[in-house]
Design a protein around this motif. Structure first.
Motif, PDB file in Angstrom:
ATOM      1  N   VAL A  88     -57.522 -43.527 -27.500  1.00 55.10           N
ATOM      2  CA  VAL A  88     -57.852 -44.749 -26.772  1.00 55.10           C
ATOM      3  C   VAL A  88     -56.654 -45.386 -26.061  1.00 55.10           C
ATOM      4  O   VAL A  88     -56.848 -46.121 -25.102  1.00 55.10           O
ATOM      5  CB  VAL A  88     -58.515 -45.803 -27.698  1.00 55.10           C
ATOM      6  N   ALA A  89     -55.449 -45.133 -26.547  1.00 61.11           N
ATOM      7  CA  ALA A  89     -54.301 -45.774 -25.904  1.00 61.11           C
ATOM      8  C   ALA A  89     -52.997 -45.079 -26.310  1.00 61.11           C
ATOM      9  O   ALA A  89     -52.976 -44.268 -27.230  1.00 61.11           O
ATOM     10  CB  ALA A  89     -54.222 -47.252 -26.286  1.00 61.11           C
ATOM     11  N   VAL A  90     -51.925 -45.460 -25.612  1.00 65.12           N
ATOM     12  CA  VAL A  90     -50.582 -45.011 -25.949  1.00 65.12           C
ATOM     13  C   VAL A  90     -49.693 -46.254 -25.955  1.00 65.12           C
ATOM     14  O   VAL A  90     -49.720 -47.048 -25.012  1.00 65.12           O
ATOM     15  CB  VAL A  90     -50.051 -43.994 -24.913  1.00 65.12           C
ATOM     16  N   ILE A  91     -48.949 -46.432 -27.036  1.00 69.73           N
ATOM     17  CA  ILE A  91     -48.022 -47.554 -27.133  1.00 69.73           C
ATOM     18  C   ILE A  91     -46.623 -47.015 -26.826  1.00 69.73           C
ATOM     19  O   ILE A  91     -46.163 -46.066 -27.458  1.00 69.73           O
ATOM     20  CB  ILE A  91     -48.049 -48.182 -28.544  1.00 69.73           C
ATOM     21  N   ASP A  92     -45.968 -47.628 -25.847  1.00 70.39           N
ATOM     22  CA  ASP A  92     -44.618 -47.217 -25.438  1.00 70.39           C
ATOM     23  C   ASP A  92     -43.661 -48.362 -25.776  1.00 70.39           C
ATOM     24  O   ASP A  92     -43.764 -49.453 -25.213  1.00 70.39           O
ATOM     25  CB  ASP A  92     -44.593 -46.913 -23.946  1.00 70.39           C
ATOM     26  N   ILE A  93     -42.765 -48.095 -26.704  1.00 75.92           N
ATOM     27  CA  ILE A  93     -41.802 -49.109 -27.134  1.00 75.92           C
ATOM     28  C   ILE A  93     -40.416 -48.693 -26.638  1.00 75.92           C
ATOM     29  O   ILE A  93     -39.935 -47.602 -26.946  1.00 75.92           O
ATOM     30  CB  ILE A  93     -41.779 -49.235 -28.673  1.00 75.92           C
ATOM     31  N   SER A  94     -39.809 -49.581 -25.866  1.00 74.83           N
ATOM     32  CA  SER A  94     -38.439 -49.335 -25.404  1.00 74.83           C
ATOM     33  C   SER A  94     -37.566 -50.482 -25.899  1.00 74.83           C
ATOM     34  O   SER A  94     -38.047 -51.385 -26.582  1.00 74.83           O
ATOM     35  CB  SER A  94     -38.396 -49.218 -23.883  1.00 74.83           C
ATOM     36  N   HIS A  95     -36.304 -50.470 -25.530  1.00 71.83           N
ATOM     37  CA  HIS A  95     -35.376 -51.534 -25.966  1.00 71.83           C
ATOM     38  C   HIS A  95     -35.772 -52.886 -25.377  1.00 71.83           C
ATOM     39  O   HIS A  95     -35.557 -53.911 -26.003  1.00 71.83           O
ATOM     40  CB  HIS A  95     -33.936 -51.192 -25.573  1.00 71.83           C
ATOM     41  N   ASP A  96     -36.344 -52.885 -24.171  1.00 71.43           N
ATOM     42  CA  ASP A  96     -36.642 -54.134 -23.475  1.00 71.43           C
ATOM     43  C   ASP A  96     -38.108 -54.543 -23.524  1.00 71.43           C
ATOM     44  O   ASP A  96     -38.417 -55.724 -23.354  1.00 71.43           O
ATOM     45  CB  ASP A  96     -36.259 -54.011 -21.990  1.00 71.43           C
TER      46      ASP A  96
ATOM     47  N   ILE B  70     -56.294 -45.343 -22.455  1.00 68.45           N
ATOM     48  CA  ILE B  70     -56.755 -44.045 -21.961  1.00 68.45           C
ATOM     49  C   ILE B  70     -58.212 -44.225 -21.560  1.00 68.45           C
ATOM     50  O   ILE B  70     -59.054 -44.545 -22.393  1.00 68.45           O
ATOM     51  CB  ILE B  70     -56.605 -42.957 -23.032  1.00 68.45           C
ATOM     52  N   ILE B  71     -58.495 -44.054 -20.289  1.00 64.55           N
ATOM     53  CA  ILE B  71     -59.840 -44.276 -19.758  1.00 64.55           C
ATOM     54  C   ILE B  71     -60.601 -42.952 -19.805  1.00 64.55           C
ATOM     55  O   ILE B  71     -60.162 -41.949 -19.242  1.00 64.55           O
ATOM     56  CB  ILE B  71     -59.772 -44.830 -18.326  1.00 64.55           C
ATOM     57  N   ASP B  72     -61.731 -42.978 -20.467  1.00 62.46           N
ATOM     58  CA  ASP B  72     -62.580 -41.790 -20.593  1.00 62.46           C
ATOM     59  C   ASP B  72     -63.537 -41.757 -19.402  1.00 62.46           C
ATOM     60  O   ASP B  72     -64.606 -42.363 -19.417  1.00 62.46           O
ATOM     61  CB  ASP B  72     -63.342 -41.836 -21.908  1.00 62.46           C
TER      62      ASP B  72
END
Length: 149
Positions: free
Chosen positions: A89-97, A104-106
């Motif tokens: 359903v989704a992706v979590i992107d964690i960066s320093h900032d 995610i669209i089906d």
């Protein structure tokens, strides 16, 4: 195989579901690259069912097949099953900032829902047109019958 052993095994497996389904099932293993941590997210669902039966004394009535049954009608039963699935359903992107959540669209699911809605509307439009045509034909027949009388 003993009936108690089967029931105990089933209870053990069902009680293990709570340990198997948790945050790790919904959130995948984080991947770290170039200062970013990416965590996949999924929708997880499961279900299970269990059935059992028992018998008792004989019947004096014929069965569905017409025979009377001589052995007294003892019985047993059982059954069980389950299943599950997961959908990204989704992706979590964690960066320093920043923290970014990208859904995610089906597209297949959206297309099927759109097609179903169009088909449903077309069905009801056609039913309405058919009903109006039948009512008009009935009215014309009634008017013609009045003229011939």
């Amino acid at each position: 195989m003993n009936g108690e052993m089967t029931t105990d095994e089933l209870v053990r497996q069902v009680s293990a579901i709570a340990d198997q389904v948790g945050a790790n099932t919904c959130f995948g293993t984080p991947v770290e690259r170039n200062g970013h941590t990416v965590i996949p997210v999924a929708r997880v669902s499961f279900g299970y069912g269990l059935g059992f039966g028992r018998g008792s004394g004989g019947k004096s009535e014929p069965s569905v097949h017409g025979d009377m049954g001589e052995d007294g009608g003892e019985g047993e039963g059982g059954g069980g099953g389950g299943g599950g699935g997961s959908t990204p359903v989704a992706v979590i992107d964690i960066s320093h900032d920043d923290v970014t959540i990208t859904p995610i669209i089906d597209r297949t699911r959206i297309a099927l829902a759109t097609f179903t809605m169009i088909a449903w509307n077309a069905f009801w439009v056609m039913m309405t047109v058919r009903t109006i045509a039948h009512e008009r034909a009935k009215t014309k027949r009634h008017e013609l019958d009045k003229l011939h009388q």
